[in-house]
Scaffold this motif. Structure first.
Motif, PDB file in Angstrom:
ATOM      1  N   UNK A 292      34.019 -73.053 -36.963  1.00 11.77           N
ATOM      2  CA  UNK A 292      35.130 -73.220 -37.889  1.00 11.77           C
ATOM      3  C   UNK A 292      35.851 -74.539 -37.635  1.00 11.77           C
ATOM      4  N   UNK A 293      36.118 -74.866 -36.372  1.00 14.08           N
ATOM      5  CA  UNK A 293      36.853 -76.082 -36.052  1.00 14.08           C
ATOM      6  C   UNK A 293      36.112 -77.319 -36.535  1.00 14.08           C
TER       7      UNK A 293
ATOM      8  N   UNK B  85      34.082 -75.106 -26.089  1.00 11.60           N
ATOM      9  CA  UNK B  85      33.603 -75.557 -27.388  1.00 11.60           C
ATOM     10  C   UNK B  85      34.760 -75.716 -28.376  1.00 11.60           C
ATOM     11  N   UNK B  86      35.743 -74.828 -28.314  1.00 11.99           N
ATOM     12  CA  UNK B  86      36.914 -74.996 -29.178  1.00 11.99           C
ATOM     13  C   UNK B  86      37.650 -76.295 -28.859  1.00 11.99           C
ATOM     14  N   UNK B  87      37.880 -76.542 -27.583  1.00  5.77           N
ATOM     15  CA  UNK B  87      38.637 -77.734 -27.196  1.00  5.77           C
ATOM     16  C   UNK B  87      37.879 -79.017 -27.503  1.00  5.77           C
ATOM     17  N   UNK B  88      36.567 -78.989 -27.423  1.00  5.01           N
ATOM     18  CA  UNK B  88      35.784 -80.185 -27.727  1.00  5.01           C
ATOM     19  C   UNK B  88      35.892 -80.591 -29.190  1.00  5.01           C
ATOM     20  N   UNK B  89      36.215 -79.643 -30.056  1.00  3.08           N
ATOM     21  CA  UNK B  89      36.329 -79.938 -31.477  1.00  3.08           C
ATOM     22  C   UNK B  89      37.782 -79.922 -31.949  1.00  3.08           C
ATOM     23  N   UNK B  90      38.712 -79.936 -31.013  1.00  4.13           N
ATOM     24  CA  UNK B  90      40.135 -79.981 -31.333  1.00  4.13           C
ATOM     25  C   UNK B  90      40.671 -81.386 -31.054  1.00  4.13           C
ATOM     26  N   UNK B  91      41.954 -81.575 -31.328  1.00  3.38           N
ATOM     27  CA  UNK B  91      42.582 -82.862 -31.062  1.00  3.38           C
ATOM     28  C   UNK B  91      42.655 -83.131 -29.568  1.00  3.38           C
ATOM     29  N   UNK B  92      42.772 -84.401 -29.214  1.00  9.82           N
ATOM     30  CA  UNK B  92      42.921 -84.766 -27.818  1.00  9.82           C
ATOM     31  C   UNK B  92      44.164 -84.085 -27.230  1.00  9.82           C
ATOM     32  N   UNK B  93      44.014 -83.506 -26.065  1.00  8.90           N
ATOM     33  CA  UNK B  93      45.092 -82.820 -25.335  1.00  8.90           C
ATOM     34  C   UNK B  93      45.563 -81.548 -26.025  1.00  8.90           C
ATOM     35  N   UNK B  94      44.819 -81.045 -26.999  1.00  6.65           N
ATOM     36  CA  UNK B  94      45.191 -79.779 -27.640  1.00  6.65           C
ATOM     37  C   UNK B  94      45.079 -78.639 -26.630  1.00  6.65           C
ATOM     38  N   UNK B  95      45.996 -77.671 -26.669  1.00  8.13           N
ATOM     39  CA  UNK B  95      45.913 -76.533 -25.753  1.00  8.13           C
ATOM     40  C   UNK B  95      45.112 -75.379 -26.344  1.00  8.13           C
ATOM     41  N   UNK B  96      44.442 -74.661 -25.482  1.00 10.44           N
ATOM     42  CA  UNK B  96      43.893 -73.341 -25.802  1.00 10.44           C
ATOM     43  C   UNK B  96      44.745 -72.361 -25.009  1.00 10.44           C
ATOM     44  N   UNK B  97      45.496 -71.523 -25.703  1.00 14.24           N
ATOM     45  CA  UNK B  97      46.472 -70.634 -25.069  1.00 14.24           C
ATOM     46  C   UNK B  97      45.970 -69.202 -25.175  1.00 14.24           C
ATOM     47  N   UNK B  98      45.923 -68.509 -24.049  1.00 10.43           N
ATOM     48  CA  UNK B  98      45.399 -67.139 -23.997  1.00 10.43           C
ATOM     49  C   UNK B  98      46.234 -66.338 -22.997  1.00 10.43           C
ATOM     50  N   UNK B  99      46.493 -65.071 -23.297  1.00 10.42           N
ATOM     51  CA  UNK B  99      47.187 -64.240 -22.316  1.00 10.42           C
ATOM     52  C   UNK B  99      46.204 -63.277 -21.669  1.00 10.42           C
ATOM     53  N   UNK B 100      46.597 -62.762 -20.520  1.00  9.17           N
ATOM     54  CA  UNK B 100      45.783 -61.790 -19.800  1.00  9.17           C
ATOM     55  C   UNK B 100      46.691 -60.834 -19.050  1.00  9.17           C
ATOM     56  N   UNK B 101      46.211 -59.623 -18.857  1.00  9.98           N
ATOM     57  CA  UNK B 101      46.953 -58.651 -18.049  1.00  9.98           C
ATOM     58  C   UNK B 101      46.613 -58.797 -16.566  1.00  9.98           C
ATOM     59  N   UNK B 102      45.668 -59.651 -16.246  1.00 13.57           N
ATOM     60  CA  UNK B 102      45.272 -59.892 -14.864  1.00 13.57           C
ATOM     61  C   UNK B 102      46.062 -61.064 -14.298  1.00 13.57           C
ATOM     62  N   UNK B 103      46.050 -61.200 -12.976  1.00 17.70           N
ATOM     63  CA  UNK B 103      46.743 -62.319 -12.338  1.00 17.70           C
ATOM     64  C   UNK B 103      45.921 -63.591 -12.459  1.00 17.70           C
ATOM     65  N   UNK B 104      44.608 -63.472 -12.284  1.00 21.96           N
ATOM     66  CA  UNK B 104      43.745 -64.650 -12.317  1.00 21.96           C
ATOM     67  C   UNK B 104      43.442 -65.088 -13.748  1.00 21.96           C
ATOM     68  N   UNK B 105      42.999 -66.339 -13.860  1.00 16.82           N
ATOM     69  CA  UNK B 105      42.598 -66.869 -15.149  1.00 16.82           C
ATOM     70  C   UNK B 105      41.455 -66.044 -15.727  1.00 16.82           C
TER      71      UNK B 105
END
Length: 211
Positions: A121-122, A152-172
């Motif tokens: 899509x991007x 892959x999302x970030x490679x087709x986004x603007x420079x320095x664009x963030x990918x923001x995601x939440x998690x219920x875990x402590x680790x990434x």
């Protein structure tokens, strides 16, 4: 599933309030039908939604992509932060949620599609995405699939664009650190069921549109 874009051109306010008991019932229904796809049995809390939206700079031009918006708790926070609804591209697989999102934000583009097809899509957008915001149950997928989606999302986004995601875990939830991938986690957001952290990923030394 092929992606189809439905664009409604007339501006109108959200006609169905966000955060109602109806939203909770819709989420519970979706979770009961397919817990792994839904990932949660109720929408994100206002505190978590605002924490997600705060990672997006609304002054940077370009589309803002939301993966798995559900009933629109984070969508509302993005709009309240200053993101024009016409810039939103909402990718949601549940047809009931899609219908509700179209009622609430008629200026947004709502796609009924699998969020893991977002990189394709991007590539089709008229301008690089300013940000990708995701409420996906990433942990039900293999680590390699999670990493591939983000990279892959970030490679087709603007420079320095963030990918923001939440998690219920402590680790990434995305394997990190990785070469060229920067990951930053927030503190715990306690006023959510369940408590969650927000992770922000960016590519280093990235030029917009470069694969």
């Amino acid at each position: 599933m092929p992606m189809s874009v439905e664009i409604l051109s007339e501006a109108a306010p959200a006609t169905v309030p966000v955060g109602t008991g109806r939203d909770n019932l819709l989420f519970l229904r979706s979770w009961a039908q397919d817990p792994l796809r839904a990932g949660a049995f109720k929408p994100s809390s206002p505190d978590l939604a605002r924490a997600m939206a705060s990672r997006v700079d609304h002054r940077i031009p370009g589309p803002v992509i939301e993966l798995g918006p559900g009933t629109g708790a984070i969508t509302r926070a993005l709009v309240e932060r200053g993101v024009d609804p016409a810039r939103l591209v909402l990718v949601e697989s549940d047809p009931v949620f899609c219908s509700l999102l179209r009622q609430r934000w008629p200026m947004a583009r709502v796609l009924q599609a699998d969020a893991y097809g977002a990189p394709a899509l991007l590539r089709q957008l008229d301008a690089p995405a300013a940000a990708i915001v995701a409420g996906l149950p990433l942990l039900v997928r293999a680590p390699s699939q999670r990493l591939r989606l983000v990279m892959h999302c970030l490679r087709h986004a603007a420079a320095n664009a963030p990918f923001v995601q939440f998690t219920y875990m402590v680790r990434s939830p995305v394997p990190a650190p990785r070469p060229r991938l920067r990951a930053n986690g927030s503190g715990m957001i306690w006023r959510n069921l369940w408590p969650a952290r927000v992770w922000t990923y960016r590519l280093l030394d990235h030029q917009a549109g470069r694969a």
